[in-house]
Scaffold this motif. Structure first.
Motif, PDB file in Angstrom:
ATOM      1  N   ILE A  37      65.292 120.457  32.247  1.00  0.00           N
ATOM      2  CA  ILE A  37      66.574 120.853  32.836  1.00  0.00           C
ATOM      3  C   ILE A  37      66.383 121.364  34.256  1.00  0.00           C
ATOM      4  CG2 ILE A  37      68.615 122.300  32.578  1.00  0.00           C
ATOM      5  CD1 ILE A  37      68.257 120.099  30.465  1.00  0.00           C
ATOM      6  N   SER A  38      65.328 122.149  34.479  1.00  0.00           N
ATOM      7  CA  SER A  38      65.087 122.652  35.835  1.00  0.00           C
ATOM      8  C   SER A  38      64.720 121.519  36.789  1.00  0.00           C
ATOM      9  CB  SER A  38      63.994 123.722  35.824  1.00  0.00           C
ATOM     10  OG  SER A  38      62.792 123.229  35.267  1.00  0.00           O
ATOM     11  N   ALA A  39      64.049 120.463  36.282  1.00  0.00           N
ATOM     12  CA  ALA A  39      63.755 119.287  37.115  1.00  0.00           C
ATOM     13  C   ALA A  39      65.053 118.605  37.537  1.00  0.00           C
ATOM     14  CB  ALA A  39      62.857 118.303  36.365  1.00  0.00           C
ATOM     15  N   GLY A  40      66.016 118.523  36.594  1.00  0.00           N
ATOM     16  CA  GLY A  40      67.320 117.966  36.941  1.00  0.00           C
ATOM     17  C   GLY A  40      68.041 118.810  37.969  1.00  0.00           C
ATOM     18  N   LEU A  41      67.932 120.135  37.837  1.00  0.00           N
ATOM     19  CA  LEU A  41      68.557 121.042  38.805  1.00  0.00           C
ATOM     20  C   LEU A  41      67.940 120.863  40.190  1.00  0.00           C
ATOM     21  CD1 LEU A  41      70.474 123.402  39.451  1.00  0.00           C
ATOM     22  CD2 LEU A  41      68.645 124.963  38.732  1.00  0.00           C
ATOM     23  N   LEU A  42      66.602 120.773  40.258  1.00  0.00           N
ATOM     24  CA  LEU A  42      65.919 120.590  41.543  1.00  0.00           C
ATOM     25  C   LEU A  42      66.321 119.278  42.209  1.00  0.00           C
ATOM     26  CD1 LEU A  42      62.334 121.874  40.653  1.00  0.00           C
ATOM     27  CD2 LEU A  42      64.028 122.986  42.130  1.00  0.00           C
ATOM     28  N   LEU A  43      66.600 118.257  41.391  1.00  0.00           N
ATOM     29  CA  LEU A  43      67.058 116.984  41.930  1.00  0.00           C
ATOM     30  C   LEU A  43      68.401 117.138  42.640  1.00  0.00           C
ATOM     31  CD1 LEU A  43      66.638 113.809  42.001  1.00  0.00           C
ATOM     32  CD2 LEU A  43      67.998 113.763  39.891  1.00  0.00           C
ATOM     33  N   LEU A  44      69.244 118.048  42.133  1.00  0.00           N
ATOM     34  CA  LEU A  44      70.603 118.211  42.656  1.00  0.00           C
ATOM     35  C   LEU A  44      70.705 119.258  43.757  1.00  0.00           C
ATOM     36  CD1 LEU A  44      72.450 118.099  39.218  1.00  0.00           C
ATOM     37  CD2 LEU A  44      72.490 116.313  40.962  1.00  0.00           C
ATOM     38  N   VAL A  45      69.720 120.153  43.850  1.00  0.00           N
ATOM     39  CA  VAL A  45      69.771 121.235  44.841  1.00  0.00           C
ATOM     40  C   VAL A  45      69.960 120.734  46.280  1.00  0.00           C
ATOM     41  CG1 VAL A  45      68.339 122.994  45.983  1.00  0.00           C
ATOM     42  CG2 VAL A  45      68.632 123.043  43.511  1.00  0.00           C
ATOM     43  N   PRO A  46      69.231 119.677  46.729  1.00  0.00           N
ATOM     44  CA  PRO A  46      69.440 119.192  48.102  1.00  0.00           C
ATOM     45  C   PRO A  46      70.887 118.779  48.378  1.00  0.00           C
ATOM     46  CG  PRO A  46      67.433 118.264  47.189  1.00  0.00           C
ATOM     47  CD  PRO A  46      68.125 118.943  46.061  1.00  0.00           C
ATOM     48  N   PHE A  47      71.550 118.190  47.382  1.00  0.00           N
ATOM     49  CA  PHE A  47      72.947 117.783  47.574  1.00  0.00           C
ATOM     50  C   PHE A  47      73.861 119.008  47.648  1.00  0.00           C
ATOM     51  CE2 PHE A  47      70.926 114.256  45.194  1.00  0.00           C
ATOM     52  CZ  PHE A  47      71.015 113.290  46.181  1.00  0.00           C
ATOM     53  N   PHE A  48      73.510 120.071  46.915  1.00  0.00           N
ATOM     54  CA  PHE A  48      74.284 121.314  46.980  1.00  0.00           C
ATOM     55  C   PHE A  48      74.140 121.958  48.363  1.00  0.00           C
ATOM     56  CE2 PHE A  48      74.433 125.986  46.360  1.00  0.00           C
ATOM     57  CZ  PHE A  48      75.767 126.096  45.994  1.00  0.00           C
ATOM     58  N   VAL A  49      72.915 121.991  48.877  1.00  0.00           N
ATOM     59  CA  VAL A  49      72.664 122.572  50.204  1.00  0.00           C
ATOM     60  C   VAL A  49      73.396 121.771  51.284  1.00  0.00           C
ATOM     61  CG1 VAL A  49      70.887 123.082  51.927  1.00  0.00           C
ATOM     62  CG2 VAL A  49      70.457 123.565  49.504  1.00  0.00           C
ATOM     63  N   LEU A  50      73.315 120.447  51.188  1.00  0.00           N
ATOM     64  CA  LEU A  50      74.017 119.600  52.152  1.00  0.00           C
ATOM     65  C   LEU A  50      75.525 119.783  52.048  1.00  0.00           C
ATOM     66  CD1 LEU A  50      71.943 116.291  51.943  1.00  0.00           C
ATOM     67  CD2 LEU A  50      72.158 117.784  53.936  1.00  0.00           C
ATOM     68  N   SER A  51      76.020 120.013  50.838  1.00  0.00           N
ATOM     69  CA  SER A  51      77.455 120.227  50.653  1.00  0.00           C
ATOM     70  C   SER A  51      77.921 121.499  51.351  1.00  0.00           C
ATOM     71  CB  SER A  51      77.787 120.305  49.156  1.00  0.00           C
ATOM     72  OG  SER A  51      77.476 119.088  48.509  1.00  0.00           O
TER      73      SER A  51
END
Length: 300
Positions: A37-51
């Motif tokens: 689950i944390s690997a999935g979160l890390l995958l999405l973190v860059p998109f959150f920061v860019l957002s």
């Protein structure tokens, strides 16, 4: 179009299940689940920061993670609690049962979704879809008979009860997804990010009591490349599944059935990789499940 997106989700789910079996086999379950689950979160973190800092970039590729009101966070947290419980039960069962037994029981998910879709969303199946529904039930019962030959007695085995409970919770989450996507108008990536965030937090709390304090369990844990792979494949599957749910014409009971086509990868390929017993006999109920799914999908 939503049916094709559902098939893409099924493809990634099938690969996800194979990696998951390798990740938990002979391993500590909770840290494996937390790692995925944390690997999935890390995958999405860059998109959150860019957002936050460069929204136009992610809006152009349809991966913008929107801010949501506090009440909506509460709804997402409910989903995280449901799925955390489902995954804990499912991973424990997967560790102790053959994948060719676990996967068909998980295929019972459409039964609960099917009924929920009728009662909650007033979706109306055809007579052919009802035939497919009962054909899948019969096939899963047949799987239980084959499972007894491997020393797995469905009435007395606690891991069977665990996987049944996990399946029910997973189906409940599937019905809830339609509410989150269509009623609250959450985009797939927004739901995925906050869901992963809260689920990671829940699993971290569980680890504090069950893993970090136990040196024996810490020593027994083995990191494998399939742990982050499970998380990435799950995010890909969820993205296409949620995209399909965005279509107002999408029927949750049919999407749930389409996702069951992952069973082909898990049972056929997984049975060969993990060298499990009675693969040929399991092909009979496998064909029954696939025929039931086909009747649900292609009825007019």
């Amino acid at each position: 179009m939503w049916m094709y997106l559902g098939l893409l989700a099924a493809l990634f789910l099938g690969l996800h299940n194979l990696c998951k079996k390798h990740a938990v086999q002979g391993n500590e379950v909770f840290p494996v689940l937390f790692g995925t689950i944390s690997a999935g979160l890390l995958l999405l973190v860059p998109f959150f920061v860019l957002s936050l800092f460069a929204p136009e970039i992610v809006k152009n590729i349809d991966l913008y993670i929107a801010s949501v009101p506090l009440a909506t966070h509460g709804f997402i947290l409910i989903k995280s609690c449901i799925m955390a419980a489902s995954w804990v039960l499912a991973y424990q069962a997967l560790k102790h049962l053959p994948i060719t037994i676990v996967t068909p029981i998980r295929s019972a998910g459409p039964f609960f979704t099917f009924l929920g879709a009728i009662l909650i969303y007033q979706e109306r199946p055809t007579y052919t879809q009802w035939i497919g529904f009962f054909l899948i039930i019969f096939s899963v019962i047949l799987y239980s008979k084959i499972g007894k030959k491997e020393g797995i007695h469905f009435k007395r085995n606690k891991w069977i009860l665990a996987i049944v409970a996990a399946t029910f919770l997973g189906a409940s989450s599937g019905l809830y997804d339609k509410f989150l996507i269509q009623n609250l108008n959450l985009t797939p990536q927004t739901l995925q990010f906050w869901f992963c965030f809260y689920t990671t937090a829940i699993l971290f709390i569980i680890l504090c009591f069950t893993f970090f304090r136990n040196q024996e369990k810490r020593n027994a844990f083995k990191f494998r490349w399939t742990i982050p792979a499970v998380g990435v494949l799950l995010q890909l599957a969820d993205y296409y599944y949620f995209k399909a749910l965005q279509d107002p014409d999408a029927l949750i009971m049919l999407l749930s059935a389409i996702k069951r086509s992952q069973i082909l990868i898990a049972v056929v390929v997984g049975g060969l990789i993990f060298k499990e017993q009675n693969k040929r006999k399991k092909l009979i109920p496998l064909i029954g499940i696939m025929l039931g799914v086909a009747l649900i999908l292609y009825s007019k």
